[in-house]
Design a protein around this motif. Structure first.
Motif, PDB file in Angstrom:
ATOM      1  N   GLY A  33       0.812  -1.212   0.000  1.00 12.25           N
ATOM      2  CA  GLY A  33       0.000   0.000   0.000  1.00 12.25           C
ATOM      3  C   GLY A  33       0.843   1.258   0.000  1.00 12.25           C
ATOM      4  O   GLY A  33       0.552   2.217  -0.725  1.00 12.25           O
ATOM      5  N   VAL A  34       1.915   1.270   0.793  1.00  8.28           N
ATOM      6  CA  VAL A  34       2.805   2.435   0.841  1.00  8.28           C
ATOM      7  C   VAL A  34       3.491   2.637  -0.502  1.00  8.28           C
ATOM      8  O   VAL A  34       3.595   3.759  -1.004  1.00  8.28           O
ATOM      9  N   VAL A  35       3.956   1.525  -1.107  1.00 11.13           N
ATOM     10  CA  VAL A  35       4.620   1.625  -2.413  1.00 11.13           C
ATOM     11  C   VAL A  35       3.657   2.178  -3.462  1.00 11.13           C
ATOM     12  O   VAL A  35       4.015   3.058  -4.257  1.00 11.13           O
ATOM     13  N   LEU A  36       2.417   1.663  -3.475  1.00 11.36           N
ATOM     14  CA  LEU A  36       1.430   2.160  -4.436  1.00 11.36           C
ATOM     15  C   LEU A  36       1.124   3.632  -4.209  1.00 11.36           C
ATOM     16  O   LEU A  36       0.977   4.401  -5.164  1.00 11.36           O
ATOM     17  N   LEU A  37       1.029   4.025  -2.941  1.00 14.67           N
ATOM     18  CA  LEU A  37       0.777   5.439  -2.636  1.00 14.67           C
ATOM     19  C   LEU A  37       1.915   6.315  -3.133  1.00 14.67           C
ATOM     20  O   LEU A  37       1.682   7.379  -3.711  1.00 14.67           O
ATOM     21  N   LEU A  38       3.151   5.848  -2.939  1.00 13.72           N
ATOM     22  CA  LEU A  38       4.298   6.614  -3.423  1.00 13.72           C
ATOM     23  C   LEU A  38       4.300   6.708  -4.942  1.00 13.72           C
ATOM     24  O   LEU A  38       4.653   7.749  -5.511  1.00 13.72           O
ATOM     25  N   LEU A  39       3.901   5.621  -5.622  1.00 11.97           N
ATOM     26  CA  LEU A  39       3.824   5.649  -7.079  1.00 11.97           C
ATOM     27  C   LEU A  39       2.779   6.660  -7.553  1.00 11.97           C
ATOM     28  O   LEU A  39       2.992   7.386  -8.525  1.00 11.97           O
ATOM     29  N   VAL A  40       1.635   6.678  -6.874  1.00  9.54           N
ATOM     30  CA  VAL A  40       0.587   7.634  -7.231  1.00  9.54           C
ATOM     31  C   VAL A  40       1.068   9.064  -7.017  1.00  9.54           C
ATOM     32  O   VAL A  40       0.865   9.938  -7.862  1.00  9.54           O
ATOM     33  N   VAL A  41       1.725   9.300  -5.876  1.00  9.60           N
ATOM     34  CA  VAL A  41       2.256  10.639  -5.595  1.00  9.60           C
ATOM     35  C   VAL A  41       3.266  11.023  -6.660  1.00  9.60           C
ATOM     36  O   VAL A  41       3.288  12.164  -7.156  1.00  9.60           O
ATOM     37  N   HIS A  42       4.121  10.067  -7.045  1.00 13.13           N
ATOM     38  CA  HIS A  42       5.130  10.351  -8.073  1.00 13.13           C
ATOM     39  C   HIS A  42       4.476  10.710  -9.393  1.00 13.13           C
ATOM     40  O   HIS A  42       4.869  11.687 -10.050  1.00 13.13           O
ATOM     41  N   GLN A  43       3.466   9.938  -9.807  1.00 12.57           N
ATOM     42  CA  GLN A  43       2.826  10.172 -11.095  1.00 12.57           C
ATOM     43  C   GLN A  43       1.981  11.438 -11.112  1.00 12.57           C
ATOM     44  O   GLN A  43       2.012  12.192 -12.084  1.00 12.57           O
ATOM     45  N   LEU A  44       1.219  11.659 -10.046  1.00 12.04           N
ATOM     46  CA  LEU A  44       0.262  12.762 -10.051  1.00 12.04           C
ATOM     47  C   LEU A  44       0.838  14.072  -9.520  1.00 12.04           C
ATOM     48  O   LEU A  44       0.272  15.132  -9.792  1.00 12.04           O
ATOM     49  N   TRP A  45       1.932  14.024  -8.792  1.00 11.86           N
ATOM     50  CA  TRP A  45       2.481  15.256  -8.231  1.00 11.86           C
ATOM     51  C   TRP A  45       3.901  15.533  -8.715  1.00 11.86           C
ATOM     52  O   TRP A  45       4.163  16.566  -9.328  1.00 11.86           O
ATOM     53  N   TRP A  46       4.810  14.578  -8.493  1.00 12.52           N
ATOM     54  CA  TRP A  46       6.202  14.853  -8.797  1.00 12.52           C
ATOM     55  C   TRP A  46       6.444  15.032 -10.290  1.00 12.52           C
ATOM     56  O   TRP A  46       7.166  15.955 -10.696  1.00 12.52           O
ATOM     57  N   THR A  47       5.886  14.142 -11.125  1.00 10.28           N
ATOM     58  CA  THR A  47       6.123  14.288 -12.574  1.00 10.28           C
ATOM     59  C   THR A  47       5.565  15.612 -13.078  1.00 10.28           C
ATOM     60  O   THR A  47       6.163  16.244 -13.954  1.00 10.28           O
ATOM     61  N   ASN A  48       4.421  16.042 -12.539  1.00  9.27           N
ATOM     62  CA  ASN A  48       3.862  17.338 -12.938  1.00  9.27           C
ATOM     63  C   ASN A  48       4.775  18.483 -12.503  1.00  9.27           C
ATOM     64  O   ASN A  48       5.061  19.405 -13.279  1.00  9.27           O
ATOM     65  N   ARG A  49       5.231  18.421 -11.277  1.00 10.28           N
ATOM     66  CA  ARG A  49       6.080  19.490 -10.743  1.00 10.28           C
ATOM     67  C   ARG A  49       7.366  19.608 -11.550  1.00 10.28           C
ATOM     68  O   ARG A  49       7.755  20.707 -11.965  1.00 10.28           O
ATOM     69  N   GLN A  50       8.009  18.477 -11.798  1.00 11.69           N
ATOM     70  CA  GLN A  50       9.278  18.504 -12.505  1.00 11.69           C
ATOM     71  C   GLN A  50       9.099  18.933 -13.958  1.00 11.69           C
ATOM     72  O   GLN A  50       9.862  19.753 -14.484  1.00 11.69           O
ATOM     73  N   ALA A  51       8.076  18.355 -14.623  1.00 11.38           N
ATOM     74  CA  ALA A  51       7.866  18.678 -16.036  1.00 11.38           C
ATOM     75  C   ALA A  51       7.478  20.140 -16.219  1.00 11.38           C
ATOM     76  O   ALA A  51       7.943  20.798 -17.160  1.00 11.38           O
ATOM     77  N   ARG A  52       6.626  20.674 -15.341  1.00  6.72           N
ATOM     78  CA  ARG A  52       6.238  22.082 -15.453  1.00  6.72           C
ATOM     79  C   ARG A  52       7.439  22.994 -15.247  1.00  6.72           C
ATOM     80  O   ARG A  52       7.597  24.004 -15.940  1.00  6.72           O
ATOM     81  N   HIS A  53       8.275  22.641 -14.290  1.00  4.03           N
ATOM     82  CA  HIS A  53       9.475  23.444 -14.045  1.00  4.03           C
ATOM     83  C   HIS A  53      10.368  23.448 -15.282  1.00  4.03           C
ATOM     84  O   HIS A  53      10.857  24.500 -15.712  1.00  4.03           O
ATOM     85  N   ASP A  54      10.590  22.257 -15.860  1.00  6.36           N
ATOM     86  CA  ASP A  54      11.448  22.155 -17.041  1.00  6.36           C
ATOM     87  C   ASP A  54      10.845  22.886 -18.236  1.00  6.36           C
ATOM     88  O   ASP A  54      11.559  23.541 -19.014  1.00  6.36           O
ATOM     89  N   ALA A  55       9.516  22.765 -18.399  1.00  7.21           N
ATOM     90  CA  ALA A  55       8.855  23.433 -19.519  1.00  7.21           C
ATOM     91  C   ALA A  55       8.937  24.951 -19.374  1.00  7.21           C
ATOM     92  O   ALA A  55       9.216  25.667 -20.343  1.00  7.21           O
ATOM     93  N   ASP A  56       8.707  25.466 -18.173  1.00  6.02           N
ATOM     94  CA  ASP A  56       8.818  26.915 -17.938  1.00  6.02           C
ATOM     95  C   ASP A  56      10.237  27.396 -18.215  1.00  6.02           C
ATOM     96  O   ASP A  56      10.445  28.469 -18.807  1.00  6.02           O
ATOM     97  N   HIS A  57      11.214  26.598 -17.793  1.00  8.50           N
ATOM     98  CA  HIS A  57      12.606  26.962 -18.032  1.00  8.50           C
ATOM     99  C   HIS A  57      12.905  27.003 -19.525  1.00  8.50           C
ATOM    100  O   HIS A  57      13.625  27.901 -19.997  1.00  8.50           O
ATOM    101  N   GLN A  58      12.338  26.056 -20.281  1.00  7.54           N
ATOM    102  CA  GLN A  58      12.576  26.030 -21.720  1.00  7.54           C
ATOM    103  C   GLN A  58      11.927  27.216 -22.416  1.00  7.54           C
ATOM    104  O   GLN A  58      12.500  27.792 -23.348  1.00  7.54           O
ATOM    105  N   VAL A  59      10.733  27.604 -21.984  1.00  4.43           N
ATOM    106  CA  VAL A  59      10.088  28.797 -22.546  1.00  4.43           C
ATOM    107  C   VAL A  59      10.968  30.019 -22.328  1.00  4.43           C
ATOM    108  O   VAL A  59      11.196  30.827 -23.239  1.00  4.43           O
ATOM    109  N   GLN A  60      11.495  30.171 -21.115  1.00  7.25           N
ATOM    110  CA  GLN A  60      12.363  31.306 -20.817  1.00  7.25           C
ATOM    111  C   GLN A  60      13.632  31.263 -21.656  1.00  7.25           C
ATOM    112  O   GLN A  60      14.116  32.299 -22.134  1.00  7.25           O
TER     113      GLN A  60
END
Length: 279
Positions: A33-60
């Motif tokens: 359950g903990v592993v699945l929760l971490l996977l969900v957090v990674h997919q729904l939060w971390w990947t968004n955070r990292q990708a948005r940061h990288d995309a904003d940096h590329q626009v700049q």
């Protein structure tokens, strides 16, 4: 006369083994359950955070590059060949809500763009390198500014939070169909709110040489992932032929998955070129 029951050692061992098995099973379930929760957090939060940061940096980075006088534009032939995640104008719509049914009007000439088409076509002739970010897509209604890169490879383009350009479709400002794909969920999800677009909304595409303005004209809410008609030069759904166009024009197509958190269907938003402003 009553005598207490006798508990054999074998019974005690079985009970102890049962308790250990239950405890071990509970530990396994908690760990899973903990592993699945971490996977969900990674997919729904971390990947968004990292990708948005990288995309904003590329626009700049693109804006800084365009601001440098005389900076050469990095263009060339497509590299690396076809990627397993890439699409083409003759293939399926690998990424792509709300719909406006096709009316009698064809694509025709885009109002306000006729005088600038020659310049627009000339400025968009060069083909960017494979996975190169070379433009910025802006959608004011969605408060979106995101890089556009060549190809729709997940690893090299879409999962970075970028919008990908379908290989084989036209470049910004060219006659035909400038077709794009983007994630709706995870990895920056630039097209998360694409269903909010309505007819008349503005879409801008900025390159080093010009700013192109398109206006949303029609929307296909749902079609098959294999519906390659939506990104053809004259876009028209092969699955739902009542959606699309019959005449050549200057189009932009935005595609993404639908509904949320699935890739079962695709949606497409079409716009027409209305203006081009040189930088």
């Amino acid at each position: 006369m009553w005598a207490p029951g006798v508990v054999h050692h074998g019974t005690r061992r079985r009970r102890a083994a049962y308790r250990r098995a239950v405890w071990s099973g509970a530990e396994v379930f908690v760990t899973v359950g903990v592993v699945l929760l971490l996977l969900v957090v990674h997919q729904l939060w971390w990947t968004n955070r990292q990708a948005r940061h990288d995309a904003d940096h590329q626009v700049q980075a693109l804006e800084r590059e365009w601001g440098r006088a005389g900076a050469p534009e990095a263009v060339g032939s497509a590299q690396g060949g076809d990627d397993s995640g890439s699409g083409s104008a003759s293939g399926s719509a690998s990424g792509a809500g709300d719909g406006e049914r096709d009316g009698k009007s064809g694509a025709g000439d885009s109002t306000g763009a006729a005088s600038s088409r020659g310049t627009a076509a000339d400025s968009a002739r060069a083909t960017p390198r494979w996975s190169q970010a070379y433009a910025v897509l802006g959608i004011p209604r969605l408060s979106l500014r995101v890089p556009v890169a060549e190809g729709v490879s997940k690893a090299d383009v879409l999962n970075k939070g970028y919008v990908g350009h379908y290989k084989g479709t036209q470049q910004p400002g060219q006659a035909g169909n400038f077709a794009l794909a983007g994630h709706r969920n995870t990895h920056g999800e630039p097209f998360r709110y694409l269903p909010r677009l309505r007819r008349g909304d503005t879409i801008t595409v900025e390159t080093k040489s010009a700013v192109y303005t398109y206006v949303v004209d029609r929307i296909l809410p749902q079609t098959s992932p294999s519906d390659g008609g939506v990104i053809r030069p004259v876009p028209r759904s092969t699955v739902r032929p009542s959606y699309g166009y019959r005449q050549p024009g200057y189009y932009v197509t935005l595609t993404t998955c639908t509904p949320d958190y699935t890739s079962r269907y695709r949606m497409a938003v079409w716009g027409k070129l209305t203006a081009m402003r040189p930088r």
